[in-house]
Design an enzyme around this catalytic site. Structure first.
Site, PDB file in Angstrom:
ATOM      1  N   CYS A   1       2.908  -4.806   6.917  1.00 55.68           N
ATOM      2  CA  CYS A   1       2.507  -4.712   5.321  1.00 55.68           C
ATOM      3  C   CYS A   1       3.651  -4.088   4.763  1.00 55.68           C
ATOM      4  O   CYS A   1       4.608  -3.462   5.370  1.00 55.68           O
ATOM      5  CB  CYS A   1       1.429  -3.941   5.378  1.00 55.68           C
ATOM      6  SG  CYS A   1      -0.287  -4.851   5.749  1.00 55.68           S
TER       7      CYS A   1
ATOM      8  N   HIS B   1       0.649  -1.255   0.050  1.00 58.00           N
ATOM      9  CA  HIS B   1      -0.056  -0.021  -0.141  1.00 58.00           C
ATOM     10  C   HIS B   1       0.895   1.195  -0.027  1.00 58.00           C
ATOM     11  O   HIS B   1       1.998   1.243   0.476  1.00 58.00           O
ATOM     12  CB  HIS B   1      -1.021   0.024   1.120  1.00 58.00           C
ATOM     13  CG  HIS B   1      -0.402  -0.106   2.606  1.00 58.00           C
ATOM     14  ND1 HIS B   1       0.065   1.219   3.190  1.00 58.00           N
ATOM     15  CD2 HIS B   1      -0.170  -0.935   3.323  1.00 58.00           C
ATOM     16  CE1 HIS B   1       0.508   0.952   4.199  1.00 58.00           C
ATOM     17  NE2 HIS B   1       0.632  -0.488   4.592  1.00 58.00           N
TER      18      HIS B   1
END
Length: 573
Positions: free
Chosen positions: A449, A430
């Site tokens: 992440c 992301h």
């Protein structure tokens, strides 16, 4: 009573014959035969020699109708040669019975038949072991690490063995199992390079020092010796205590090879790397060779390859790297998992649901200290499915029972785009609201992440190859238009057409409609999903060493995975 006894004896006889027939089915007795082409006797393999062997070994012999397999000297020599070459792969020939096999081969003509057949089984067991280690690695990654989730790798050793023996291509059958990826090949070269270095250990330098160009100090002379050792500096003027120009270039080269800022300033990171000796670096290379044997052999025609310790993402199409991006990965306490998957969709203007770990360790602590935390971070609190709870009503004691959702936007924790792919760890790629992190060298800073620099650019690049004209970037559209206009201008009779006011308005309208669709989606600030139809694989991998024309490269082992692996790998079996 007598009748019952007779019935019992009959039943026993039936059971006995059934077991005997079953045994016959599992092992079909064979006989020796004379091969008229090779002019040798091929011996049958007695059942008792295979009795305590694994089912896989028994199945290999059944493919050869329970006869000896390694009757051809050429096949045996090929296997022995490959065992010796295992050290080039960072493996130990002693793990593959090299000494025992070599001695038996020398005495083969004087061995008794049973000894010869036992030797044949040993060669088969060794071939199987070498196949597994070449293709899957010596160790099972799940026995070494947590958070390891790669694609399954299967190999049909029986079929491989049969073809290799029949065609006398034992060496080729083994070599073809090894990774062909450039990084693995460069690691093999790195092993050669590090083995050529003298066996020397260095005393630790004080890591609190800070040394700059033109400084004169006694430690400079020792640093120069180490730069010469690692081939970053020529052996001239090594006795000088001055940080001169040649040393500056040598330090920059050393820093670049270690993923440090190549500014020529010697600080903590550079001194730590200078304190690392040959043996540690060699162990690091051996650990990386093993990990590459775990990775998928076929990464796909189109894939995103992430090397976590190098903080880098490469987008590859048909072996050509078409884009490279910096990344931020999980900090050591919240490691990014090593995995292989496939992109499923992009989410533009995503909302962010706060994960349980962050609720427990971050949100509940900060919000308890200041309820304004929710307003400041644009977080809505939900109880149950859709019941909104105000910050004033929020109960810190029940913090983990609520659901927390951050609204979309440029400063959302996920930024403006999220790359989804199925995995068991609930991680994804992301954008980020901490874009300044990409200016740092140490970037193991996320909660698990992977954050990508310029992710919209990457998303557009991926979507360009999705055979969907709607997602053509503005850059491609302009390029196509420029090529068309260039062709027109190449015509001698070409005269630019003067547009009427109406045509000019129409042209501007057309240009507006051609504006990049993704930019418009982001500008609308509404959450929008785009499915990835054409397969784009994603591989989050971990390697801390390789080599190239500039020499050996090493990266900081941010998750301490090298030593964990090498300690287990070093156990000979």
């Amino acid at each position: 009573m007598m009748r019952k006894i007779c019935l019992f004896i009959v039943l026993l006889f039936v059971v006995f014959m059934s077991c005997k027939n079953s045994r016959k089915e599992s092992f079909e007795e064979s006989e020796d035969y004379f091969d008229t082409v090779r002019k040798i006797t091929i011996h049958a393999m007695p059942e008792d020699l295979l009795a305590d062997k694994s089912d896989s070994i028994k199945s290999y012999y059944s493919l050869f109708e329970n006869h000896e397999i390694w009757v051809d000297r050429e096949n045996r020599e090929d296997l022995i040669f490959q065992i010796e070459k295992a050290k080039e792969e960072g493996l130990y020939p002693e793990d593959y019975n090299i000494n025992k096999i070599f001695q038996l081969e020398l005495r083969l003509d004087s061995l008794e038949l049973e000894e010869k057949l036992s030797y044949d089984i040993l060669l088969t067991q060794t071939y199987e072991k070498l196949c597994n280690h070449y293709y899957k690695g010596k160790l099972n990654p799940n026995d070494v690490y947590e958070n390891w989730d790669l694609f399954d790798k299967k190999i049909s050793i029986g079929k491989l063995l049969k073809e290799a023996i029949d065609s006398k291509k034992v060496a080729a059958s083994l070599k073809n199992l090894l990774p062909k990826h450039p990084v693995y090949l460069s690691l093999k070269e790195a092993l050669v390079l590090v083995n050529k270095l003298p066996n020397k250990t260095f005393d630790s330098l004080n890591k609190n020092l800070k040394i700059k160009f033109n400084d004169t100090t006694r430690v400079v002379k020792e640093i120069k010796r180490r730069l010469v050792y690692w081939n970053d500096l020529q052996g001239k003027d090594t006795l000088s205590k001055k940080f001169d120009k040649s040393m500056l270039e040598g330090i920059k080269k050393f820093q670049k090879r270690h993923g440090l800022f190549a500014d020529g300033v010697i600080g903590v990171g550079t001194l730590k790397a200078l304190n690392t000796n040959k043996e540690t670096r060699k162990n690091q290379i051996l650990a990386n060779l093993e990990r590459w044997r775990w990775f998928s052999r076929n990464l796909g025609e189109e894939y995103i390859l992430i090397n976590l310790p190098n903080y880098q993402l490469d987008y590859v199409i048909e072996n050509d790297t078409v884009a490279t991006h910096k990344i931020v990965c999980g900090r050591p306490q919240r490691m990014t998992p090593i995995l292989s998957s496939k992109l499923s969709n992009f989410v533009f203007n995503p909302t962010w649901t706060v994960p349980p770990t962050i609720i427990k360790e971050d949100l509940s602590v900060e919000a308890a200290a200041n309820r304004n935390y929710f307003y400041k971070n644009r977080i809505t609190i939900y109880k149950g499915k859709n019941t909104v709870v105000s910050p004033a009503e929020w109960d810190v004691e029940k913090a983990e029972s609520y659901r927390y959702v951050q609204t979309p936007g440029y400063n959302n924790s996920l930024g403006v785009v999220k790359f989804n792919f199925p995995n068991h760890h609930l991680v994804y790629l992301h954008d980020t609201n901490h874009r300044d992190y990409f200016n740092l060298k140490y970037r193991a800073l996320s909660s698990g992440c992977v954050r990508v620099e310029n992710p919209v650019k990457l998303a557009k690049k991926v979507l360009e190859d999705q055979d969907n004209g709607r997602w053509k970037s503005l850059e491609i559209i302009r390029k196509e238009r420029a090529e068309k206009e260039a062709k027109l201008k190449a015509n001698k009779n070409y005269k630019p057409k003067k547009l009427t006011p109406e045509e000019e308005i129409e042209n501007q309208k057309r240009l507006a409609e051609e504006k990049d669709a993704i930019d418009q989606i982001i500008a609308d600030k509404e959450t929008y999903y785009i499915k990835v139809k054409k397969p784009v694989f994603i591989h989050q991998l971990y390697w801390t060493s390789w080599s190239d024309k500039n020499g050996l490269h090493f990266r900081e082992d941010i998750y301490n995975l090298d030593k964990i692996l090498f300690d287990k790998l070093n156990v000979k079996n």
